[in-house]
Scaffold this active site. Structure first.
Site, PDB file in Angstrom:
ATOM      1  N   MET A 134      61.762 -52.060  -8.534  1.00  0.00           N
ATOM      2  CA  MET A 134      60.902 -50.906  -8.748  1.00  0.00           C
ATOM      3  C   MET A 134      61.555 -49.978  -9.773  1.00  0.00           C
ATOM      4  O   MET A 134      62.695 -49.542  -9.592  1.00  0.00           O
ATOM      5  CB  MET A 134      60.679 -50.145  -7.436  1.00  0.00           C
ATOM      6  CG  MET A 134      59.887 -50.894  -6.384  1.00  0.00           C
ATOM      7  SD  MET A 134      58.210 -51.319  -6.941  1.00  0.00           S
ATOM      8  CE  MET A 134      57.510 -49.690  -7.242  1.00  0.00           C
ATOM      9  N   ASP A 139      48.688 -53.511  -4.686  1.00  0.00           N
ATOM     10  CA  ASP A 139      49.597 -52.611  -3.986  1.00  0.00           C
ATOM     11  C   ASP A 139      48.980 -52.145  -2.676  1.00  0.00           C
ATOM     12  O   ASP A 139      47.996 -51.395  -2.676  1.00  0.00           O
ATOM     13  CB  ASP A 139      49.903 -51.389  -4.856  1.00  0.00           C
ATOM     14  CG  ASP A 139      50.852 -51.727  -5.992  1.00  0.00           C
ATOM     15  OD1 ASP A 139      51.880 -52.359  -5.723  1.00  0.00           O
ATOM     16  OD2 ASP A 139      50.562 -51.353  -7.143  1.00  0.00           O
ATOM     17  N   ASP A 189      58.178 -53.273 -11.808  1.00  0.00           N
ATOM     18  CA  ASP A 189      56.947 -52.506 -11.610  1.00  0.00           C
ATOM     19  C   ASP A 189      57.260 -51.016 -11.716  1.00  0.00           C
ATOM     20  O   ASP A 189      58.122 -50.498 -11.005  1.00  0.00           O
ATOM     21  CB  ASP A 189      56.374 -52.828 -10.222  1.00  0.00           C
ATOM     22  CG  ASP A 189      55.087 -52.082  -9.913  1.00  0.00           C
ATOM     23  OD1 ASP A 189      54.538 -51.416 -10.809  1.00  0.00           O
ATOM     24  OD2 ASP A 189      54.620 -52.186  -8.763  1.00  0.00           O
ATOM     25  N   SER A 233      48.067 -54.201 -12.330  1.00  0.00           N
ATOM     26  CA  SER A 233      48.035 -53.623 -10.992  1.00  0.00           C
ATOM     27  C   SER A 233      46.717 -52.897 -10.765  1.00  0.00           C
ATOM     28  O   SER A 233      46.402 -51.934 -11.475  1.00  0.00           O
ATOM     29  CB  SER A 233      49.193 -52.633 -10.824  1.00  0.00           C
ATOM     30  OG  SER A 233      49.028 -51.897  -9.626  1.00  0.00           O
ATOM     31  N   MET A 293      53.808 -52.278   0.618  1.00  0.00           N
ATOM     32  CA  MET A 293      54.572 -51.035   0.751  1.00  0.00           C
ATOM     33  C   MET A 293      54.217 -50.413   2.088  1.00  0.00           C
ATOM     34  O   MET A 293      53.602 -49.344   2.171  1.00  0.00           O
ATOM     35  CB  MET A 293      54.243 -50.090  -0.418  1.00  0.00           C
ATOM     36  CG  MET A 293      54.825 -50.544  -1.727  1.00  0.00           C
ATOM     37  SD  MET A 293      54.426 -49.435  -3.096  1.00  0.00           S
ATOM     38  CE  MET A 293      53.005 -50.281  -3.767  1.00  0.00           C
ATOM     39  N   GLY A 317      49.981 -51.047 -14.734  1.00  0.00           N
ATOM     40  CA  GLY A 317      48.749 -50.460 -14.213  1.00  0.00           C
ATOM     41  C   GLY A 317      47.992 -49.693 -15.272  1.00  0.00           C
ATOM     42  O   GLY A 317      47.087 -50.203 -15.917  1.00  0.00           O
ATOM     43  N   HIS A 350      51.834 -56.757  -2.852  1.00  0.00           N
ATOM     44  CA  HIS A 350      53.041 -55.940  -2.677  1.00  0.00           C
ATOM     45  C   HIS A 350      52.839 -55.031  -1.461  1.00  0.00           C
ATOM     46  O   HIS A 350      52.055 -54.082  -1.504  1.00  0.00           O
ATOM     47  CB  HIS A 350      53.259 -55.119  -3.955  1.00  0.00           C
ATOM     48  CG  HIS A 350      54.427 -54.205  -3.903  1.00  0.00           C
ATOM     49  ND1 HIS A 350      54.636 -53.227  -4.862  1.00  0.00           N
ATOM     50  CD2 HIS A 350      55.467 -54.090  -3.032  1.00  0.00           C
ATOM     51  CE1 HIS A 350      55.737 -52.570  -4.575  1.00  0.00           C
ATOM     52  NE2 HIS A 350      56.255 -53.075  -3.472  1.00  0.00           N
ATOM     53  N   MET A 388      49.440 -49.877   0.535  1.00  0.00           N
ATOM     54  CA  MET A 388      50.221 -48.716   0.985  1.00  0.00           C
ATOM     55  C   MET A 388      49.657 -48.198   2.301  1.00  0.00           C
ATOM     56  O   MET A 388      48.437 -48.147   2.472  1.00  0.00           O
ATOM     57  CB  MET A 388      50.172 -47.603  -0.066  1.00  0.00           C
ATOM     58  CG  MET A 388      50.611 -48.033  -1.447  1.00  0.00           C
ATOM     59  SD  MET A 388      50.564 -46.633  -2.598  1.00  0.00           S
ATOM     60  CE  MET A 388      50.836 -47.479  -4.153  1.00  0.00           C
ATOM     61  N   HIS A 402      48.231 -57.968  -9.396  1.00  0.00           N
ATOM     62  CA  HIS A 402      49.140 -57.262  -8.506  1.00  0.00           C
ATOM     63  C   HIS A 402      48.348 -56.303  -7.627  1.00  0.00           C
ATOM     64  O   HIS A 402      47.609 -55.448  -8.136  1.00  0.00           O
ATOM     65  CB  HIS A 402      50.168 -56.491  -9.344  1.00  0.00           C
ATOM     66  CG  HIS A 402      51.292 -55.921  -8.548  1.00  0.00           C
ATOM     67  ND1 HIS A 402      52.377 -56.653  -8.130  1.00  0.00           N
ATOM     68  CD2 HIS A 402      51.503 -54.658  -8.098  1.00  0.00           C
ATOM     69  CE1 HIS A 402      53.217 -55.883  -7.467  1.00  0.00           C
ATOM     70  NE2 HIS A 402      52.709 -54.663  -7.428  1.00  0.00           N
TER      71      HIS A 402
END
Length: 227
Positions: free
Chosen positions: A139, A37, A177, A10, A70, A199, A68, A39, A35
């Site tokens: 998660m 993320d 994750d 990540s 979020m 990560g 991903h 946000m 991966h």
């Protein structure tokens, strides 16, 4: 038959001042996926990056981009992330008013579709869309920040999800994750996880290849014990 466990570093834990180098480094170290993320500061209490950063990284690696989301109202941005280079798109069940429609749109864009479940989100949130999914992301921390501790209840959730998938004869993969490293990889793989997002357990080490190898070896030991 032994399931292949995929390792997905990540980039939330990478050095953002040299992201392209970090991406190339984990690919060379043996990563299977990358991966990413995303946000928005609303769905989760943090901000990261959007399509322009993903597009800027795309030329530097052949790794599958596992994006991903979020974010709130992800339907508004699916096309943008697809154009930016996402290969997999994962949305949160709580963020989608019409989850089936969102999944269908991801598929229409030619991408693999996933749904993420927060620690307190029940499996029933995906039960009726499982046949339409490529993967479910469990998660094992509350989303929004890297470097958190693994929540132990995630293991039983993975186990029950694996049973649900097997019961329906589906090929849906389980991704996990949060707090994943050599210490927790075996536990979640034994429960049924096939994609491990890590990560700080990778980017927090000096030798990325050794870090990935340690997670992979822990997963392999768990698979041997189960078989």
């Amino acid at each position: 038959m032994t399931r292949k466990v995929l390792i997905a570093p990540s980039i939330l834990s990478a050095d953002f001042a040299r992201l392209s180098e970090e991406v190339r480094a984990v690919e060379a170290a043996g990563a299977d996926l990358l991966h990413l993320d995303v946000m928005d500061g609303h769905f989760v209490p943090n901000l990261t990056f959007g399509p322009p950063v993903i597009a800027s990284l795309r030329p530097y690696t052949r790794l599958t981009f596992d994006v991903h989301l979020m974010i709130e109202a992800p339907d508004r941005y699916l096309e943008e992330f697809a154009r930016a280079g996402a290969d997999w798109l994962c949305v949160h069940a709580e963020a989608c008013v019409h989850l089936h429609r969102t999944i269908s749109r991801i598929k229409e864009l030619g991408k693999k579709a996933g749904v993420a479940l927060n620690p307190a989100t029940p499996l029933s949130a995906v039960e009726w869309v499982l046949p339409d999914l490529d993967f479910v992301l469990v998660m094992s921390v509350n989303p929004g920040f890297g470097g958190q501790r693994f929540i132990p209840q995630a293991t039983e959730k993975i186990r029950r999800l694996a049973h649900l998938i097997a019961e329906q004869g589906l090929a849906v993969k389980i991704q996990v994750d949060g707090g994943i490293g050599p210490e927790t990889a075996g536990e979640v793989v034994s429960a049924g996880a096939e994609i491990l997002v890590a990560g700080s357990a990778i980017f927090g080490k000096e030798d990325y290849a050794s870090a990935i190898r340690a997670i992979r070896e822990a997963a392999a030991v768990a698979q041997e014990e189960v078989s």
